[in-house]
Scaffold this motif. Structure first.
Motif, PDB file in Angstrom:
ATOM      1  N   GLU A  65      -4.709  16.429  18.099  1.00  0.00           N
ATOM      2  CA  GLU A  65      -3.848  17.607  18.125  1.00  0.00           C
ATOM      3  C   GLU A  65      -3.101  17.708  19.453  1.00  0.00           C
ATOM      4  OE1 GLU A  65      -1.793  20.773  16.840  1.00  0.00           O
ATOM      5  OE2 GLU A  65      -3.133  19.499  15.646  1.00  0.00           O
ATOM      6  N   VAL A  66      -3.801  17.427  20.548  1.00  0.00           N
ATOM      7  CA  VAL A  66      -3.158  17.458  21.863  1.00  0.00           C
ATOM      8  C   VAL A  66      -2.056  16.406  21.938  1.00  0.00           C
ATOM      9  CG1 VAL A  66      -3.486  16.974  24.326  1.00  0.00           C
ATOM     10  CG2 VAL A  66      -5.100  18.438  23.121  1.00  0.00           C
ATOM     11  N   MET A  67      -2.316  15.220  21.378  1.00  0.00           N
ATOM     12  CA  MET A  67      -1.315  14.153  21.405  1.00  0.00           C
ATOM     13  C   MET A  67      -0.074  14.553  20.600  1.00  0.00           C
ATOM     14  SD  MET A  67      -2.514  11.974  23.430  1.00  0.00           S
ATOM     15  CE  MET A  67      -1.247  10.736  23.200  1.00  0.00           C
ATOM     16  N   LYS A  68      -0.280  15.273  19.489  1.00  0.00           N
ATOM     17  CA  LYS A  68       0.866  15.746  18.708  1.00  0.00           C
ATOM     18  C   LYS A  68       1.715  16.705  19.536  1.00  0.00           C
ATOM     19  CE  LYS A  68      -1.197  15.432  14.070  1.00  0.00           C
ATOM     20  NZ  LYS A  68      -1.655  16.218  12.893  1.00  0.00           N
ATOM     21  N   GLN A  69       1.030  17.639  20.225  1.00  0.00           N
ATOM     22  CA  GLN A  69       1.738  18.605  21.056  1.00  0.00           C
ATOM     23  C   GLN A  69       2.440  17.911  22.223  1.00  0.00           C
ATOM     24  OE1 GLN A  69       2.150  21.804  20.271  1.00  0.00           O
ATOM     25  NE2 GLN A  69       0.961  21.408  18.405  1.00  0.00           N
ATOM     26  N   LEU A  70       1.775  16.911  22.780  1.00  0.00           N
ATOM     27  CA  LEU A  70       2.354  16.168  23.896  1.00  0.00           C
ATOM     28  C   LEU A  70       3.594  15.404  23.462  1.00  0.00           C
ATOM     29  CD1 LEU A  70       1.953  15.480  26.878  1.00  0.00           C
ATOM     30  CD2 LEU A  70       0.514  13.566  26.185  1.00  0.00           C
ATOM     31  N   GLU A  71       3.515  14.812  22.265  1.00  0.00           N
ATOM     32  CA  GLU A  71       4.662  14.082  21.734  1.00  0.00           C
ATOM     33  C   GLU A  71       5.838  15.022  21.492  1.00  0.00           C
ATOM     34  OE1 GLU A  71       5.788  10.997  18.077  1.00  0.00           O
ATOM     35  OE2 GLU A  71       3.777  11.868  18.246  1.00  0.00           O
ATOM     36  N   LYS A  72       5.551  16.213  20.949  1.00  0.00           N
ATOM     37  CA  LYS A  72       6.616  17.203  20.738  1.00  0.00           C
ATOM     38  C   LYS A  72       7.235  17.596  22.078  1.00  0.00           C
ATOM     39  CE  LYS A  72       4.737  19.337  16.533  1.00  0.00           C
ATOM     40  NZ  LYS A  72       4.159  20.575  15.946  1.00  0.00           N
ATOM     41  N   GLY A  73       6.367  17.773  23.084  1.00  0.00           N
ATOM     42  CA  GLY A  73       6.855  18.144  24.405  1.00  0.00           C
ATOM     43  C   GLY A  73       7.744  17.073  25.008  1.00  0.00           C
ATOM     44  N   LEU A  74       7.345  15.814  24.814  1.00  0.00           N
ATOM     45  CA  LEU A  74       8.155  14.706  25.333  1.00  0.00           C
ATOM     46  C   LEU A  74       9.516  14.666  24.656  1.00  0.00           C
ATOM     47  CD1 LEU A  74       5.501  11.845  25.586  1.00  0.00           C
ATOM     48  CD2 LEU A  74       6.679  12.956  27.478  1.00  0.00           C
ATOM     49  N   HIS A  75       9.518  14.841  23.334  1.00  0.00           N
ATOM     50  CA  HIS A  75      10.796  14.839  22.607  1.00  0.00           C
ATOM     51  C   HIS A  75      11.698  15.971  23.110  1.00  0.00           C
ATOM     52  CE1 HIS A  75      10.228  11.673  19.713  1.00  0.00           C
ATOM     53  NE2 HIS A  75       9.065  12.163  19.296  1.00  0.00           N
ATOM     54  N   ALA A  76      11.107  17.151  23.285  1.00  0.00           N
ATOM     55  CA  ALA A  76      11.891  18.296  23.759  1.00  0.00           C
ATOM     56  C   ALA A  76      12.407  18.045  25.167  1.00  0.00           C
ATOM     57  CB  ALA A  76      11.027  19.561  23.728  1.00  0.00           C
ATOM     58  N   HIS A  77      11.565  17.413  25.991  1.00  0.00           N
ATOM     59  CA  HIS A  77      11.953  17.119  27.376  1.00  0.00           C
ATOM     60  C   HIS A  77      13.144  16.170  27.414  1.00  0.00           C
ATOM     61  CE1 HIS A  77      11.580  16.307  31.637  1.00  0.00           C
ATOM     62  NE2 HIS A  77      11.378  15.028  31.406  1.00  0.00           N
ATOM     63  N   PHE A  78      13.078  15.081  26.623  1.00  0.00           N
ATOM     64  CA  PHE A  78      14.176  14.112  26.614  1.00  0.00           C
ATOM     65  C   PHE A  78      15.440  14.697  26.006  1.00  0.00           C
ATOM     66  CE2 PHE A  78      10.468  11.080  26.455  1.00  0.00           C
ATOM     67  CZ  PHE A  78      10.598  10.700  27.779  1.00  0.00           C
ATOM     68  N   GLU A  79      15.270  15.536  25.000  1.00  0.00           N
ATOM     69  CA  GLU A  79      16.437  16.172  24.387  1.00  0.00           C
ATOM     70  C   GLU A  79      17.128  17.098  25.386  1.00  0.00           C
ATOM     71  OE1 GLU A  79      17.571  18.951  20.506  1.00  0.00           O
ATOM     72  OE2 GLU A  79      15.522  18.211  20.797  1.00  0.00           O
ATOM     73  N   ALA A  80      16.316  17.839  26.176  1.00  0.00           N
ATOM     74  CA  ALA A  80      16.885  18.731  27.184  1.00  0.00           C
ATOM     75  C   ALA A  80      17.627  17.939  28.252  1.00  0.00           C
ATOM     76  CB  ALA A  80      15.778  19.567  27.826  1.00  0.00           C
ATOM     77  N   LEU A  81      17.047  16.798  28.654  1.00  0.00           N
ATOM     78  CA  LEU A  81      17.709  15.960  29.658  1.00  0.00           C
ATOM     79  C   LEU A  81      19.024  15.413  29.126  1.00  0.00           C
ATOM     80  CD1 LEU A  81      14.712  13.911  31.140  1.00  0.00           C
ATOM     81  CD2 LEU A  81      16.016  15.707  32.281  1.00  0.00           C
ATOM     82  N   GLN A  82      19.008  14.984  27.848  1.00  0.00           N
ATOM     83  CA  GLN A  82      20.217  14.439  27.246  1.00  0.00           C
ATOM     84  C   GLN A  82      21.289  15.514  27.129  1.00  0.00           C
ATOM     85  OE1 GLN A  82      20.658  11.080  26.445  1.00  0.00           O
ATOM     86  NE2 GLN A  82      22.766  11.816  26.392  1.00  0.00           N
ATOM     87  N   ASN A  83      20.879  16.716  26.722  1.00  0.00           N
ATOM     88  CA  ASN A  83      21.840  17.812  26.615  1.00  0.00           C
ATOM     89  C   ASN A  83      22.423  18.165  27.979  1.00  0.00           C
ATOM     90  OD1 ASN A  83      21.448  18.024  23.877  1.00  0.00           O
ATOM     91  ND2 ASN A  83      19.903  19.652  24.033  1.00  0.00           N
TER      92      ASN A  83
END
Length: 213
Positions: A65-83
């Motif tokens: 469950e933590v890994m799922k949340q971490l993966e979501k966080g990473l995706h959000a982080h990279f999306e924010a950087l790209q934006n």
């Protein structure tokens, strides 16, 4: 993200401790706790092993469950950087080109080195594959920085692929001491090579946060 990383490390530390309990009893998660005729074995602490196994299963679910949340966080982080890169503008409206070096990719995160080769036995599968002491590992089959679980996953991959090739991506310092090389080697875990284990090498974990890339 920092809290998730801390929780991931805590769970992995606890998993490692409970795994050591099973190892000390000479059993795994799948070892039978009864004799051939169905009686509890008297050479092991059956009650402790059952409790330990139950806790390991619980921790593995928490880790997933933590890994799922971490993966979501990473995706959000990279999306924010790209934006931020796409929409960043100067006061006069001109687009500002952010440094690509400051925007790590998700692939760079997953290939962050997570282990180091501490020693390699001569003539071992690791030696024949070309691994050397000092090599740092970026991926070991499907295992990478995100999911290695204090090298527990490496052990699982080795057990599941005995006699089959596993691709290991490493980083090695040049003999001159200047610069590094990125290499991929094919490692075949096997027994009866003349030494202990299926690899014949000792790995130690590298503790490194992705922001340190």
């Amino acid at each position: 993200m920092a809290e998730l990383m801390n929780e991931k490390e805590r769970i992995e530390a606890e998993l490692s401790a409970y795994s050591s309990v099973l190892t000390s009893q000479g059993v795994t998660m799948d070892t039978s706790l009864t004799t051939f005729d169905g009686y509890p074995r008297d050479d092991i602490d059956v009650a402790q092993i059952r409790t330990t196994r139950a806790r390991i299963i619980h921790l593995r679910n928490d880790h997933k469950e933590v890994m799922k949340q971490l993966e979501k966080g990473l995706h959000a982080h990279f999306e924010a950087l790209q934006n931020a890169q796409d929409s960043s503008t100067t006061p006069n409206g001109a687009t500002t080109q952010l440094s690509q070096r400051s925007l790590p990719t998700q692939n760079a995160i997953t290939e962050t080195p997570f282990a180091k080769v501490n020693s390699v036995a001569p003539g071992s599968p690791a030696d024949q594959a070309g691994l050397k002491a000092g090599d740092v590992i970026r991926s070991f089959g499907t295992v990478n920085w995100v999911n290695h679980e204090r090298l527990t996953k490496v052990g699982e991959v080795v057990q599941q692929n005995e006699g089959r090739a596993v691709v290991v991506k490493i980083v090695r310092q040049n003999e001159s001491g200047l610069g590094i090389r990125e290499l991929s080697v094919s490692l075949i875990p096997r027994r009866n090579w003349g030494g202990r284990g299926l690899l014949g090498c000792h790995l130690v974990p590298i503790h490194r946060h992705p922001n340190a890339i």
